[in-house]
Structure formats: C-alpha cells, structure tokens
Design a protein around this motif. Structure first.
Motif, short mmCIF file in Angstrom:
data_model
loop_
_atom_site.label_atom_id
_atom_site.label_comp_id
_atom_site.label_asym_id
_atom_site.label_seq_id
_atom_site.Cartn_x
_atom_site.Cartn_y
_atom_site.Cartn_z
N ASN A 134 0.89 -1.15 0.06
CA ASN A 134 -0.09 -0.02 0.04
C ASN A 134 0.81 1.29 0.03
OD1 ASN A 134 -2.44 -1.45 0.16
ND2 ASN A 134 -2.28 -1.53 2.21
N PHE A 135 2.19 1.15 -0.20
CA PHE A 135 2.87 2.35 -0.24
C PHE A 135 2.69 3.01 -1.58
CE2 PHE A 135 4.59 -0.64 2.99
CZ PHE A 135 4.57 0.30 4.09
N LEU A 136 3.31 4.26 -1.60
CA LEU A 136 3.29 4.95 -2.73
C LEU A 136 4.76 4.88 -3.22
CD1 LEU A 136 1.99 8.51 -1.59
CD2 LEU A 136 0.74 6.73 -3.22
N PRO A 137 4.81 4.83 -4.68
CA PRO A 137 6.12 4.40 -5.14
C PRO A 137 7.13 5.58 -5.14
CG PRO A 137 4.33 5.05 -7.13
CD PRO A 137 3.69 4.89 -5.67
N LYS A 138 8.43 5.22 -5.02
CA LYS A 138 9.32 6.24 -4.90
C LYS A 138 9.90 6.68 -6.22
CE LYS A 138 14.06 6.71 -3.29
NZ LYS A 138 15.40 5.93 -3.10
N ILE A 139 9.85 8.04 -6.51
CA ILE A 139 10.16 8.52 -7.67
C ILE A 139 11.76 8.61 -7.69
CG2 ILE A 139 10.26 10.55 -8.94
CD1 ILE A 139 7.63 11.47 -7.92
N SER A 140 12.57 8.01 -8.64
CA SER A 140 13.82 7.77 -8.79
C SER A 140 14.46 8.86 -9.99
CB SER A 140 14.09 6.53 -9.08
OG SER A 140 13.64 6.02 -10.30
N ASP A 141 13.68 9.29 -10.77
CA ASP A 141 14.11 10.31 -11.82
C ASP A 141 12.97 10.62 -12.72
OD1 ASP A 141 16.15 11.26 -13.31
OD2 ASP A 141 16.66 9.78 -14.50
N VAL A 142 13.15 11.68 -13.25
CA VAL A 142 12.29 12.40 -14.17
C VAL A 142 12.92 12.62 -15.57
CG1 VAL A 142 11.05 14.53 -14.68
CG2 VAL A 142 11.48 13.88 -12.26
N GLU A 143 12.18 12.19 -16.51
CA GLU A 143 12.56 12.32 -17.93
C GLU A 143 11.30 13.35 -18.71
OE1 GLU A 143 12.72 8.80 -19.85
OE2 GLU A 143 14.39 8.01 -18.56
N LEU B 25 4.29 21.70 -26.00
CA LEU B 25 3.69 20.91 -25.22
C LEU B 25 4.97 19.90 -24.47
CD1 LEU B 25 0.79 18.83 -27.00
CD2 LEU B 25 0.85 20.36 -25.06
N TYR B 26 4.94 19.76 -23.11
CA TYR B 26 5.98 19.02 -22.43
C TYR B 26 5.40 17.66 -22.15
CZ TYR B 26 8.15 23.38 -21.75
OH TYR B 26 8.60 24.69 -22.18
N THR B 27 6.20 16.60 -22.53
CA THR B 27 5.84 15.25 -22.13
C THR B 27 6.55 15.03 -20.89
OG1 THR B 27 5.12 14.59 -24.35
CG2 THR B 27 5.79 12.75 -22.59
N VAL B 28 6.25 14.46 -19.63
CA VAL B 28 7.12 14.16 -18.42
C VAL B 28 6.80 12.77 -18.08
CG1 VAL B 28 7.58 15.13 -16.04
CG2 VAL B 28 6.82 16.76 -17.67
N VAL B 29 7.88 12.43 -17.69
CA VAL B 29 7.71 10.76 -17.31
C VAL B 29 8.37 10.51 -16.04
CG1 VAL B 29 8.38 8.35 -17.60
CG2 VAL B 29 7.92 9.93 -19.60
N LEU B 30 7.67 10.47 -14.76
CA LEU B 30 8.16 10.39 -13.48
C LEU B 30 8.43 8.90 -13.47
CD1 LEU B 30 5.36 12.14 -11.41
CD2 LEU B 30 7.70 13.07 -12.31
N LYS B 31 10.05 8.50 -13.25
CA LYS B 31 10.48 7.06 -13.32
C LYS B 31 10.58 6.69 -11.86
CE LYS B 31 12.26 5.67 -16.47
NZ LYS B 31 11.67 4.87 -17.70
N THR B 32 9.56 5.48 -11.46
CA THR B 32 9.50 5.08 -10.25
C THR B 32 9.86 3.76 -10.16
OG1 THR B 32 7.26 4.16 -10.42
CG2 THR B 32 7.33 6.61 -9.94
N VAL C 137 4.87 7.10 -14.43
CA VAL C 137 3.90 7.97 -14.57
C VAL C 137 4.20 8.95 -15.73
CG1 VAL C 137 2.37 9.69 -13.40
CG2 VAL C 137 3.11 7.76 -12.08
N ARG C 138 3.38 9.09 -16.41
CA ARG C 138 3.50 9.96 -17.84
C ARG C 138 2.31 10.72 -17.92
NH1 ARG C 138 6.23 9.28 -23.07
NH2 ARG C 138 7.29 7.22 -22.22
N PHE C 139 2.86 12.23 -18.36
CA PHE C 139 1.66 13.16 -18.59
C PHE C 139 2.12 14.29 -19.52
CE2 PHE C 139 3.83 14.77 -14.57
CZ PHE C 139 3.90 15.89 -14.92
N THR C 140 1.33 14.72 -20.03
CA THR C 140 1.64 15.93 -21.02
C THR C 140 1.18 16.92 -20.66
OG1 THR C 140 1.89 14.36 -22.76
CG2 THR C 140 1.46 16.56 -23.62
N CYS C 141 1.73 18.27 -20.63
CA CYS C 141 1.29 19.61 -20.43
C CYS C 141 1.59 20.77 -21.05
CB CYS C 141 1.21 19.75 -18.91
SG CYS C 141 2.78 19.98 -18.22
#
Length: 79
Positions: free
Chosen positions: A9-18, A36-43, A48-52
């Motif tokens: 039930n733990f949240l993932p640890k973010i290890s890097d951002v691309e 547009l920025y595509t961001v990937v939170l490496k866990t 987790v990938r999102f665009t903004c």
C-alpha cells in the motif's frame, strides 16, 4: 529488499524524471502556447507519464515548491 509497490500500500518512490519538449507545428504562430511537455516520473513501480503546456508546467513547479516550503516549515516546527 524493499517491497514492490504493486504488492503493498506504499506510494512508489520517484527515482528520476525524464521530459521531452514538443512544438505543435499545426498551429499558427510561435510561442509558449505551441509548446507541449511530455514528463515521465520514473518510479520503482509503474512510471507516470503526462503531457502539459507551459502554463500547466509552471503551475506544477510552483505547487511543488510550495509543498517543499510547507514541509520545511513543519519540519522546523517539529524539530
């Protein structure tokens, strides 16, 4: 060995951002509205990938900085 996020039930640890910057060429004009920025939170679990857009990314950065200030304040009050 740390437990996997999928099996706990733990949240993932973010290890890097691309991130990747894309320019929308199908819209007239050149400006921050066409970026547009595509961001990937490496866990350690599922990434987790999102665009903004530029403004959304600036809002996110501001909110994260506000969170850090709040955490520092709470830490100082408790310590």
């Amino acid at each position: 060995m740390e437990p996997s996020c999928a099996s706990s039930n733990f949240l993932p640890k973010i290890s890097d951002v691309e991130w990747k910057l894309e320019v929308m060429t199908n819209t007239p004009g050149v400006g921050s509205d066409n970026l547009l920025y595509t961001v990937v939170l490496k866990t350690d679990g599922k990434d987790v990938r999102f665009t903004c857009g530029t403004q959304q990314l600036q809002d996110l950065v501001y909110k994260l900085k506000d969170l850090v200030r709040h955490c520092d304040k709470v830490k100082n009050e408790l310590g």
